[in-house]
Scaffold this active site. Structure first.
Site, short mmCIF file in Angstrom:
data_model
loop_
_atom_site.label_atom_id
_atom_site.label_comp_id
_atom_site.label_asym_id
_atom_site.label_seq_id
_atom_site.Cartn_x
_atom_site.Cartn_y
_atom_site.Cartn_z
N ASP A 51 0.91 -1.18 0.07
CA ASP A 51 0.01 -0.10 -0.21
C ASP A 51 0.85 1.10 -0.06
O ASP A 51 2.15 1.13 0.34
CB ASP A 51 -0.83 0.10 1.37
CG ASP A 51 -2.21 -1.15 1.21
OD1 ASP A 51 -2.19 -1.59 0.28
OD2 ASP A 51 -2.71 -1.24 2.37
N TYR A 109 5.58 -10.59 6.66
CA TYR A 109 5.27 -9.17 6.88
C TYR A 109 5.83 -8.71 8.44
O TYR A 109 5.63 -9.60 8.99
CB TYR A 109 4.02 -8.76 6.49
CG TYR A 109 3.54 -8.12 5.22
CD1 TYR A 109 3.98 -6.89 4.75
CD2 TYR A 109 3.40 -9.07 4.44
CE1 TYR A 109 3.51 -6.50 3.62
CE2 TYR A 109 2.91 -8.69 3.27
CZ TYR A 109 3.06 -7.58 2.66
OH TYR A 109 2.68 -6.90 1.48
#
Length: 241
Positions: A51, A109
């Site tokens: 993002d 992540y």
């Protein structure tokens, strides 16, 4: 010749990884512009999309080189000289059928935050959450482990054939006042990690119960759609083979 590259980037100046019609400020557009200046016209393919404002320390991409580019160390040097906020860590020859996204087996992540506001030098790279209960956070994170339908834990707008993903492992550690959350999975949906982090932190602060988290994870009832701030999120590792 197909090559595999491991890259890192500061996502704060960019509107995400994926190329967009509305802006040139994306990771993909910046890399492809640098490649074009070296007479390399191949598009790049990433292991996953990040993002706006999200960073990477281990993003993997692939692209194809023309015959006259054989010195990969020189290519890395030239790309790093041309790019700002993006760094090529490694470039290596890959099999012709290697695919940065579809060949990946696991993705990791990392989310980093502090419980007091980061300094002016950190605020683009570290998120902030108020005091919380680490034991509750660990319990909440464990709920996500296993294979689940994450239909209530992603942003819509991206076409995907299934919302089922398998999370192999979650972790939480604290080091010198910095807090780290880790997710390892076979894949992630759009904004899934940020939504999971926010939900887990709500449980850790007592704003949401484990029962409510389980209800959302089993697609019974949606209790929150908020996202954790992007600054603390890093795509840290892609596992192949």
């Amino acid at each position: 010749m197909r090559v595999k590259a491991v890259i890192s980037y500061d996502g704060s100046p960019y509107q995400g990884f994926q190329k967009q019609k509305s802006t040139k400020m994306t990771i993909t557009a910046a890399i492809e512009k640098a490649l074009a200046s070296l007479q390399i016209d191949s598009p790049i393919v990433g292991s996953g999309r990040t993002d706006s404002g999200v960073h990477a320390t281990g993003q993997v991409i692939h692209f194809d080189l023309p015959d006259f580019w054989s010195d990969l160390e020189k290519l890395k040097h030239n790309l790093n000289r041309k790019l700002t906020d993006i760094s090529f860590k490694h470039i290596s020859v890959a099999a012709n059928d290697f695919h940065a996204r579809f060949s990946a087996k696991k993705r990791v992540y990392r989310y980093v935050f502090k419980t007091h506001k980061p300094s002016v030098f950190e605020h683009k790279y570290i998120s902030y959450y108020e005091a919380f209960d680490p034991a509750l956070l660990i319990n909440a994170l464990k709920i996500f482990e296993g294979e689940h339908d994450f239909n209530f834990f992603h942003k819509t707008g991206t076409i995907t054939h299934t919302t089922i993903r398998k999370i192999y492992r979650t972790d939480y550690v604290e080091r010198n006042g910095y807090h780290f959350i880790y997710f390892q999975a076979n894949g992630f949906l759009r904004s899934q990690v940020r939504m999971m982090v926010d939900a887990a932190m709500r449980c850790a602060r007592g704003d949401m119960s484990i029962t409510q988290l389980q209800e959302q994870l089993t697609c019974q009832k949606k209790h929150t759609t908020k996202l954790a701030p992007p600054e603390g999120l890093y795509l840290s590792r892609i596992v192949y083979g």
